[in-house]
Design a protein around this motif. Structure first.
Motif, PDB file in Angstrom:
ATOM      1  N   MET A  49       0.828  -1.181   0.000  1.00 45.34           N
ATOM      2  CA  MET A  49       0.000   0.000   0.000  1.00 45.34           C
ATOM      3  C   MET A  49       0.870   1.241   0.000  1.00 45.34           C
ATOM      4  O   MET A  49       0.523   2.219  -0.627  1.00 45.34           O
ATOM      5  CB  MET A  49      -0.807   0.039   1.252  1.00 45.34           C
ATOM      6  CG  MET A  49      -2.161  -0.425   1.304  1.00 45.34           C
ATOM      7  SD  MET A  49      -3.240   0.076   0.116  1.00 45.34           S
ATOM      8  CE  MET A  49      -4.389   0.893   0.814  1.00 45.34           C
ATOM      9  N   SER A  50       1.845   1.124   0.635  1.00 48.87           N
ATOM     10  CA  SER A  50       2.680   2.297   0.691  1.00 48.87           C
ATOM     11  C   SER A  50       3.268   2.591  -0.692  1.00 48.87           C
ATOM     12  O   SER A  50       3.453   3.747  -1.048  1.00 48.87           O
ATOM     13  CB  SER A  50       3.721   2.147   1.755  1.00 48.87           C
ATOM     14  OG  SER A  50       4.749   1.359   1.526  1.00 48.87           O
ATOM     15  N   ASN A  51       3.592   1.555  -1.439  1.00 47.45           N
ATOM     16  CA  ASN A  51       4.079   1.767  -2.799  1.00 47.45           C
ATOM     17  C   ASN A  51       2.975   2.363  -3.672  1.00 47.45           C
ATOM     18  O   ASN A  51       3.234   3.254  -4.483  1.00 47.45           O
ATOM     19  CB  ASN A  51       4.506   0.442  -3.404  1.00 47.45           C
ATOM     20  CG  ASN A  51       5.997   0.249  -3.332  1.00 47.45           C
ATOM     21  OD1 ASN A  51       6.709   1.183  -3.041  1.00 47.45           O
ATOM     22  ND2 ASN A  51       6.420  -0.935  -3.612  1.00 47.45           N
ATOM     23  N   ILE A  52       1.832   1.880  -3.517  1.00 51.35           N
ATOM     24  CA  ILE A  52       0.708   2.362  -4.321  1.00 51.35           C
ATOM     25  C   ILE A  52       0.374   3.780  -3.880  1.00 51.35           C
ATOM     26  O   ILE A  52       0.122   4.648  -4.719  1.00 51.35           O
ATOM     27  CB  ILE A  52      -0.497   1.431  -4.150  1.00 51.35           C
ATOM     28  CG1 ILE A  52      -0.163   0.116  -4.755  1.00 51.35           C
ATOM     29  CG2 ILE A  52      -1.698   2.013  -4.835  1.00 51.35           C
ATOM     30  CD1 ILE A  52      -1.228  -0.899  -4.617  1.00 51.35           C
ATOM     31  N   GLU A  53       0.402   3.991  -2.600  1.00 52.76           N
ATOM     32  CA  GLU A  53       0.123   5.325  -2.100  1.00 52.76           C
ATOM     33  C   GLU A  53       1.199   6.303  -2.582  1.00 52.76           C
ATOM     34  O   GLU A  53       0.906   7.443  -2.917  1.00 52.76           O
ATOM     35  CB  GLU A  53       0.065   5.318  -0.567  1.00 52.76           C
ATOM     36  CG  GLU A  53      -1.181   4.739  -0.050  1.00 52.76           C
ATOM     37  CD  GLU A  53      -1.216   4.761   1.475  1.00 52.76           C
ATOM     38  OE1 GLU A  53      -0.255   5.250   2.108  1.00 52.76           O
ATOM     39  OE2 GLU A  53      -2.210   4.334   1.970  1.00 52.76           O
ATOM     40  N   GLU A  54       2.407   5.838  -2.606  1.00 56.83           N
ATOM     41  CA  GLU A  54       3.491   6.686  -3.086  1.00 56.83           C
ATOM     42  C   GLU A  54       3.306   6.982  -4.568  1.00 56.83           C
ATOM     43  O   GLU A  54       3.541   8.098  -5.022  1.00 56.83           O
ATOM     44  CB  GLU A  54       4.834   5.994  -2.879  1.00 56.83           C
ATOM     45  CG  GLU A  54       5.369   6.130  -1.502  1.00 56.83           C
ATOM     46  CD  GLU A  54       6.720   5.460  -1.359  1.00 56.83           C
ATOM     47  OE1 GLU A  54       7.396   5.143  -2.372  1.00 56.83           O
ATOM     48  OE2 GLU A  54       7.113   5.288  -0.229  1.00 56.83           O
ATOM     49  N   GLU A  55       2.907   5.950  -5.292  1.00 60.85           N
ATOM     50  CA  GLU A  55       2.703   6.151  -6.713  1.00 60.85           C
ATOM     51  C   GLU A  55       1.526   7.084  -6.961  1.00 60.85           C
ATOM     52  O   GLU A  55       1.566   7.934  -7.862  1.00 60.85           O
ATOM     53  CB  GLU A  55       2.466   4.821  -7.409  1.00 60.85           C
ATOM     54  CG  GLU A  55       3.752   4.082  -7.621  1.00 60.85           C
ATOM     55  CD  GLU A  55       3.565   2.856  -8.468  1.00 60.85           C
ATOM     56  OE1 GLU A  55       2.670   2.832  -9.328  1.00 60.85           O
ATOM     57  OE2 GLU A  55       4.352   1.958  -8.280  1.00 60.85           O
ATOM     58  N   ILE A  56       0.492   6.944  -6.168  1.00 59.72           N
ATOM     59  CA  ILE A  56      -0.675   7.816  -6.300  1.00 59.72           C
ATOM     60  C   ILE A  56      -0.249   9.246  -5.953  1.00 59.72           C
ATOM     61  O   ILE A  56      -0.619  10.205  -6.642  1.00 59.72           O
ATOM     62  CB  ILE A  56      -1.841   7.330  -5.417  1.00 59.72           C
ATOM     63  CG1 ILE A  56      -2.398   6.051  -5.956  1.00 59.72           C
ATOM     64  CG2 ILE A  56      -2.928   8.376  -5.323  1.00 59.72           C
ATOM     65  CD1 ILE A  56      -3.494   5.445  -5.126  1.00 59.72           C
ATOM     66  N   GLN A  57       0.487   9.333  -4.836  1.00 61.01           N
ATOM     67  CA  GLN A  57       0.981  10.629  -4.394  1.00 61.01           C
ATOM     68  C   GLN A  57       1.838  11.248  -5.508  1.00 61.01           C
ATOM     69  O   GLN A  57       1.720  12.424  -5.813  1.00 61.01           O
ATOM     70  CB  GLN A  57       1.799  10.455  -3.109  1.00 61.01           C
ATOM     71  CG  GLN A  57       2.369  11.695  -2.535  1.00 61.01           C
ATOM     72  CD  GLN A  57       1.318  12.517  -1.797  1.00 61.01           C
ATOM     73  OE1 GLN A  57       0.228  12.032  -1.487  1.00 61.01           O
ATOM     74  NE2 GLN A  57       1.645  13.743  -1.525  1.00 61.01           N
ATOM     75  N   LYS A  58       2.695  10.450  -6.083  1.00 60.93           N
ATOM     76  CA  LYS A  58       3.574  10.882  -7.133  1.00 60.93           C
ATOM     77  C   LYS A  58       2.754  11.288  -8.376  1.00 60.93           C
ATOM     78  O   LYS A  58       3.031  12.300  -9.007  1.00 60.93           O
ATOM     79  CB  LYS A  58       4.557   9.776  -7.478  1.00 60.93           C
ATOM     80  CG  LYS A  58       5.804  10.237  -8.108  1.00 60.93           C
ATOM     81  CD  LYS A  58       6.689   9.020  -8.308  1.00 60.93           C
ATOM     82  CE  LYS A  58       8.039   9.449  -8.738  1.00 60.93           C
ATOM     83  NZ  LYS A  58       8.925   8.374  -9.050  1.00 60.93           N
ATOM     84  N   ALA A  59       1.751  10.521  -8.712  1.00 58.74           N
ATOM     85  CA  ALA A  59       0.891  10.792  -9.848  1.00 58.74           C
ATOM     86  C   ALA A  59       0.117  12.082  -9.613  1.00 58.74           C
ATOM     87  O   ALA A  59      -0.061  12.902 -10.537  1.00 58.74           O
ATOM     88  CB  ALA A  59      -0.048   9.632 -10.122  1.00 58.74           C
ATOM     89  N   GLN A  60      -0.356  12.300  -8.375  1.00 61.59           N
ATOM     90  CA  GLN A  60      -1.074  13.538  -8.051  1.00 61.59           C
ATOM     91  C   GLN A  60      -0.144  14.744  -8.142  1.00 61.59           C
ATOM     92  O   GLN A  60      -0.535  15.806  -8.622  1.00 61.59           O
ATOM     93  CB  GLN A  60      -1.688  13.435  -6.650  1.00 61.59           C
ATOM     94  CG  GLN A  60      -2.937  12.621  -6.609  1.00 61.59           C
ATOM     95  CD  GLN A  60      -3.517  12.541  -5.180  1.00 61.59           C
ATOM     96  OE1 GLN A  60      -2.871  12.866  -4.195  1.00 61.59           O
ATOM     97  NE2 GLN A  60      -4.741  12.074  -5.123  1.00 61.59           N
ATOM     98  N   GLU A  61       1.077  14.583  -7.684  1.00 59.89           N
ATOM     99  CA  GLU A  61       2.044  15.677  -7.757  1.00 59.89           C
ATOM    100  C   GLU A  61       2.359  15.999  -9.233  1.00 59.89           C
ATOM    101  O   GLU A  61       2.466  17.169  -9.613  1.00 59.89           O
ATOM    102  CB  GLU A  61       3.320  15.321  -7.007  1.00 59.89           C
ATOM    103  CG  GLU A  61       3.182  15.397  -5.513  1.00 59.89           C
ATOM    104  CD  GLU A  61       4.439  14.940  -4.777  1.00 59.89           C
ATOM    105  OE1 GLU A  61       5.479  14.648  -5.436  1.00 59.89           O
ATOM    106  OE2 GLU A  61       4.393  14.907  -3.558  1.00 59.89           O
ATOM    107  N   GLU A  62       2.519  14.929 -10.013  1.00 62.09           N
ATOM    108  CA  GLU A  62       2.787  15.140 -11.428  1.00 62.09           C
ATOM    109  C   GLU A  62       1.591  15.833 -12.105  1.00 62.09           C
ATOM    110  O   GLU A  62       1.764  16.718 -12.937  1.00 62.09           O
ATOM    111  CB  GLU A  62       3.088  13.820 -12.133  1.00 62.09           C
ATOM    112  CG  GLU A  62       4.470  13.294 -11.835  1.00 62.09           C
ATOM    113  CD  GLU A  62       4.727  11.944 -12.503  1.00 62.09           C
ATOM    114  OE1 GLU A  62       3.872  11.476 -13.314  1.00 62.09           O
ATOM    115  OE2 GLU A  62       5.796  11.392 -12.246  1.00 62.09           O
ATOM    116  N   ARG A  63       0.394  15.354 -11.688  1.00 59.88           N
ATOM    117  CA  ARG A  63      -0.814  15.947 -12.236  1.00 59.88           C
ATOM    118  C   ARG A  63      -0.933  17.405 -11.796  1.00 59.88           C
ATOM    119  O   ARG A  63      -1.242  18.286 -12.610  1.00 59.88           O
ATOM    120  CB  ARG A  63      -2.032  15.157 -11.758  1.00 59.88           C
ATOM    121  CG  ARG A  63      -3.327  15.642 -12.388  1.00 59.88           C
ATOM    122  CD  ARG A  63      -4.483  14.966 -11.806  1.00 59.88           C
ATOM    123  NE  ARG A  63      -4.536  15.421 -10.414  1.00 59.88           N
ATOM    124  CZ  ARG A  63      -5.433  15.086  -9.531  1.00 59.88           C
ATOM    125  NH1 ARG A  63      -6.375  14.246  -9.849  1.00 59.88           N
ATOM    126  NH2 ARG A  63      -5.418  15.536  -8.317  1.00 59.88           N
TER     127      ARG A  63
END
Length: 170
Positions: free
Chosen positions: A2-16
């Motif tokens: 989850m933390s990887n997915i959360e990080e990826e989501i977080q990263k995707a949101q930051e990129e967005r």
């Protein structure tokens, strides 16, 4: 995981969010360029309108000047060029000078003839000139051998009225 997915989501949101921020900046930049281009367009339209107005004014002025030119040409159509007038005036001036010279020469000749009549031996009898020995009647001068009708009718002046240079005073 989850933390990887959360990080990826977080990263995707930051990129967005970063992409959104770039798009907003780009949109703001495009909006500023649009305002600037609209301003340039307004200036160009104003300049075009001013040039068109001036062009129409110049066109009307050209029309007026062409009309004046036609009117002037029509008025001058029957006029004589200055060069032609000058030739005639020069000729007339020469004729006038010649005629004036002949006139004054004639006047001088008549005066000289009249002045010569006061001199002894001129054919006129003068009572004041004893050396002529003639008889004068009533102060009139008579030419010898001529009738009175042949004597020119000139203004009688005494010899004392003669200037030193030989011309008559008057």
């Amino acid at each position: 995981m989850m933390s990887n997915i959360e990080e990826e989501i977080q990263k995707a949101q930051e990129e967005r969010d970063e992409e959104r921020r770039k798009h907003f900046q780009l949109l703001d930049q495009l909006e500023a360029e649009k305002v600037e281009e609209n301003s340039k367009l307004q200036l160009a339209l104003t300049a075009r309108d001013a040039a068109l107005s001036e062009s129409q004014m110049v066109g009307r002025e050209i029309g007026k000047l062409q009309q004046q030119l036609k009117s002037t040409n029509a008025a001058l159509e029957d006029q004589v060029p200055w060069n032609d007038i000058q030739l005639v005036l020069d000729q007339a001036h020469g004729d006038l000078v010649s005629t004036t010279t002949r006139f004054w020469n004639t006047v001088d000749a008549l005066q000289n003839k009249r002045l010569a009549s006061y001199l002894p031996g001129s054919g006129f009898i003068h009572a004041d000139w004893p050396e002529q020995g003639g008889v004068a009647t009533q102060g009139h001068d008579f030419p010898l051998g001529f009738s009175e009708s042949n004597v020119p009718l000139l203004d009688q002046q005494e010899p004392s009225a003669i200037k030193q240079n030989g011309s008559l005073e008057g």
